[in-house]
Design an enzyme around this catalytic site. Structure first.
Site, PDB file in Angstrom:
ATOM      1  N   ASP A  66      -0.458  32.830  -9.949  1.00 41.79           N
ATOM      2  CA  ASP A  66      -0.191  31.885 -11.040  1.00 41.79           C
ATOM      3  C   ASP A  66      -1.491  31.351 -11.624  1.00 41.79           C
ATOM      4  O   ASP A  66      -2.580  31.656 -11.114  1.00 41.79           O
ATOM      5  CB  ASP A  66       0.706  30.730 -10.553  1.00 41.79           C
ATOM      6  N   ASN A 134       6.926  19.556  -3.101  1.00 44.29           N
ATOM      7  CA  ASN A 134       8.270  19.473  -3.698  1.00 44.29           C
ATOM      8  C   ASN A 134       9.043  20.781  -3.498  1.00 44.29           C
ATOM      9  O   ASN A 134      10.076  20.997  -4.109  1.00 44.29           O
ATOM     10  CB  ASN A 134       8.173  19.135  -5.194  1.00 44.29           C
ATOM     11  N   HIS A 136       7.984  23.799  -4.281  1.00 46.66           N
ATOM     12  CA  HIS A 136       7.724  24.872  -5.256  1.00 46.66           C
ATOM     13  C   HIS A 136       7.026  26.065  -4.613  1.00 46.66           C
ATOM     14  O   HIS A 136       6.367  25.944  -3.585  1.00 46.66           O
ATOM     15  CB  HIS A 136       6.957  24.345  -6.489  1.00 46.66           C
ATOM     16  N   GLU A 141       8.913  25.533 -10.270  1.00 41.46           N
ATOM     17  CA  GLU A 141       9.215  24.153  -9.919  1.00 41.46           C
ATOM     18  C   GLU A 141      10.710  23.983  -9.636  1.00 41.46           C
ATOM     19  O   GLU A 141      11.515  24.866  -9.980  1.00 41.46           O
ATOM     20  CB  GLU A 141       8.787  23.243 -11.081  1.00 41.46           C
TER      21      GLU A 141
HETATM   22  P1  PGA Z   1      -1.917  24.319  -1.076  1.00 45.06           P
HETATM   23  O1  PGA Z   1      -0.899  24.395  -2.283  1.00 45.06           O
HETATM   24  O2  PGA Z   1      -1.995  25.668  -0.481  1.00 45.06           O
HETATM   25  O3  PGA Z   1      -3.223  23.895  -1.696  1.00 45.06           O
HETATM   26  O4  PGA Z   1      -1.362  23.308  -0.108  1.00 45.06           O
HETATM   27  C1  PGA Z   1       0.357  24.945  -2.096  1.00 45.06           C
HETATM   28  C2  PGA Z   1       1.182  24.806  -3.334  1.00 45.06           C
HETATM   29  O5  PGA Z   1       1.204  23.732  -3.943  1.00 45.06           O
HETATM   30  O6  PGA Z   1       1.836  25.792  -3.718  1.00 45.06           O
END
Ligand code: PGA
Length: 240
Positions: A66, A134, A136, A141
């Protein structure tokens, strides 16, 4: 779906890297989707080590999960800058082996381009993702259809806030471009990786809920081949 828990982040990272390396050994032309963010940094360290020790990635295509829209890709907080710093800069790859969303191109056309590239080459062999607080996956989302391929995402408030951790100064995050949940479901080896006590709540919520588009991570329940790989801290609220 299978859930695996490991002693600590180091062991977790090694085991995730082993899964990916094993696919690469069996299929030298594999399409491997990787996430940026803090979670997979240990996996990249292990893979860099494996590559130094002879793991051949010369025919692999790496696909970046992404990207933030309206952020300069050279900003250190962009997904591609993080992937470069944590992985690509340490591995000798040809330019065409790295696929990412071009945020300067037309976004709708970019979604179509990356969708086509993935399907034309036979689908994703591995898709490694972290999990947001959350629930995601990538920038899928809460509320995103489980049947989505690449699309533009209106970022959830939680993501706009938690995303600040990647940037050196306060940054307005509103939208993103991401591979979809259907890519995850269709990939031959979809892996959700999570570490640390901060992820314990969301991981137990995901694993104890029925699949619901309100919590994207719950898609794992619909995917027989999915691996959920955790360290003990992230697994501490799961009923064993
Ligand atoms: P992180 O992010 O690996 O920095 O914890 C994960 C995400 O928000 O998909």
């Amino acid at each position: 779906m299978q859930v695996q828990a490991f002693k600590d982040y180091q062991e977790l990272s090694r085991k995730v890297a082993d899964q990916i390396a094993s696919v690469i050994r069996k299929k030298p032309f594999a399409q491997v989707c990787i996430a940026s963010g803090h979670t997979p940094i240990g996996v990249f360290k292990c893979l860099i080590e494996d590559i130094k020790n002879g793991l051949d990635v010369s025919k692999i295509t790496f696909i970046s999960l992404d990207e933030w829209l309206n952020i300069d890709p050279t900003d250190p907080g962009s997904c591609i800058s993080m992937l470069n710093k944590d992985f690509f800069d340490h591995v000798k790859l040809r330019k065409e082996q790295v696929v990412m969303f071009d945020v300067n191109a037309n976004s709708v056309a970019e979604c179509a381009r990356v969708n086509d590239l993935i399907s034309t080459n036979g689908g994703l062999d591995v898709m490694l993702v972290g999990i947001g607080l959350n629930g995601h996956i990538g920038m899928n989302e809460p509320g995103t259809s489980f049947r989505s391929y690449a699309h533009l995402s209106n970022l959830a408030e939680a993501t706009r806030t938690s995303g600040q951790k990647y940037f050196q100064k306060p940054t307005v995050l509103t939208t993103g471009i991401t591979l979809g949940l259907r890519h995850f479901a269709e990939s031959r080896l979809p892996i959700v990786m999570a570490n640390g006590a901060k992820k314990a709540g969301i991981m137990s919520k995901i694993l104890n809920s029925k699949p619901t588009e309100d919590i994207p991570g719950t898609i794992v329940h619909n995917i027989p081949q999915a691996l959920v790989m955790l360290d003990e801290e992230a697994a501490q609220e799961i009923d064993h």
